[in-house]
Design a protein around this motif. Sequence first.
Motif, PDB file in Angstrom:
ATOM      1  N   UNK A   1       0.818  -1.097   0.036  1.00  0.00           N
ATOM      2  CA  UNK A   1      -0.041  -0.014   0.152  1.00  0.00           C
ATOM      3  C   UNK A   1       0.857   1.233   0.140  1.00  0.00           C
ATOM      4  N   UNK A   2       0.380   2.252  -0.853  1.00  0.00           N
ATOM      5  CA  UNK A   2       1.159   3.365  -0.757  1.00  0.00           C
ATOM      6  C   UNK A   2       0.950   4.303  -1.715  1.00  0.00           C
ATOM      7  N   UNK A   3       1.608   5.026  -2.431  1.00  0.00           N
ATOM      8  CA  UNK A   3       1.175   6.119  -3.344  1.00  0.00           C
ATOM      9  C   UNK A   3       1.887   6.029  -4.879  1.00  0.00           C
ATOM     10  N   UNK A   4       1.573   6.257  -5.843  1.00  0.00           N
ATOM     11  CA  UNK A   4       2.308   6.199  -7.173  1.00  0.00           C
ATOM     12  C   UNK A   4       2.550   7.722  -7.584  1.00  0.00           C
ATOM     13  N   UNK A   5       3.791   8.044  -7.316  1.00  0.00           N
ATOM     14  CA  UNK A   5       3.989   9.621  -7.345  1.00  0.00           C
ATOM     15  C   UNK A   5       5.391   9.633  -8.448  1.00  0.00           C
ATOM     16  N   UNK A   6       4.930  10.305  -9.517  1.00  0.00           N
ATOM     17  CA  UNK A   6       5.841  10.330 -10.852  1.00  0.00           C
ATOM     18  C   UNK A   6       6.686   9.249 -11.107  1.00  0.00           C
ATOM     19  N   UNK A   7       6.040   8.172 -11.458  1.00  0.00           N
ATOM     20  CA  UNK A   7       6.586   6.993 -11.878  1.00  0.00           C
ATOM     21  C   UNK A   7       7.182   6.185 -10.783  1.00  0.00           C
TER      22      UNK A   7
ATOM     23  N   UNK B   1       6.062   2.782  -1.347  1.00  0.00           N
ATOM     24  CA  UNK B   1       5.391   1.664  -0.048  1.00  0.00           C
ATOM     25  C   UNK B   1       5.274   2.401   1.157  1.00  0.00           C
ATOM     26  N   UNK B   2       4.056   2.597   1.571  1.00  0.00           N
ATOM     27  CA  UNK B   2       3.814   3.264   3.121  1.00  0.00           C
ATOM     28  C   UNK B   2       3.584   2.050   4.120  1.00  0.00           C
ATOM     29  N   UNK B   3       3.182   0.771   3.427  1.00  0.00           N
ATOM     30  CA  UNK B   3       2.752  -0.301   4.463  1.00  0.00           C
ATOM     31  C   UNK B   3       2.613  -1.444   3.767  1.00  0.00           C
ATOM     32  N   UNK B   4       2.758  -2.755   4.217  1.00  0.00           N
ATOM     33  CA  UNK B   4       2.572  -4.017   3.485  1.00  0.00           C
ATOM     34  C   UNK B   4       1.651  -4.549   4.505  1.00  0.00           C
TER      35      UNK B   4
END
Lengths: 150, 105
Positions: free
Chosen positions: A29-35, A39-42
């Motif tokens: 889990x996380x964010x997709x930023x500029x390619x 990951x913020x959390x598994x």
Amino acid sequence: MLRIQFSDYEALREHGRQTYPHECCGVLLGRSVDGVNEVEEIVEAGNTRTDSAHNRYNIAPVELIRIQRQARAKSLDIVGFYHSHPDHPAQWSATDIAEAHWLGCSYVITKVADGKPDVTNSFLLRGTGEEDKFFEDEPIEILVAVGASK
Amino acid sequence: MTNKNNKKNYWRDMTIHIPTPLRTYTNGLDSIPVTAGTVGDALQELVTAYPGLKGNLFAADGKLRSFVNVYLNEEDIRYLSEKEATPTTPTDELTIIPSIAGGCR
């Protein structure tokens, strides 16, 4: 690129050790930023392929929905998945690409050799659909928190 | 003129949750409100509004692709007795979730 905290990186590798000789699986889990898939959390998931858990994995859709809901509550997205290859290389297989459908997501694979986590690689699923999808080798940037104990 | 509140009174809004890879086709939106009376109507309204989704959700024969799971709240629509004809209510949520699977051989 996949960017992940060292603690999460170690945790997903440890999961592979725990389930050996069966494959482990989980969600990033996380964010997709500029390619970059950050990951913020598994989240560990269950492998429903109890019929062939040594060389197959499957995450129950209903568990994925729960995880996706959990992510949404934290303003996070599903940015990837991980699984282990017990006594097999950390390379995607024909089964992995055939059953990969989350374009833009990272698929992390850890070889677990004789019960010990070995090489971990990440592959980005690219393309526009089922007809032209492909895995691309993806660098992993591992972040170590400042002040973290060694 | 119809405002959003009036629309709530007269239309049956429900929400469809879009997974990460399909947001390319929904202008980045992670959930889409639709007005529909059944699961099938909701999916049709979705692909009408966002045509790029159609080929990713449905095979050439018009059926959902085998790896595309659609859940009405907590239930897989393939296992509902009325399947896509299942009636929906405004509080229902549809979730589209591609399968996650693989393995070393």
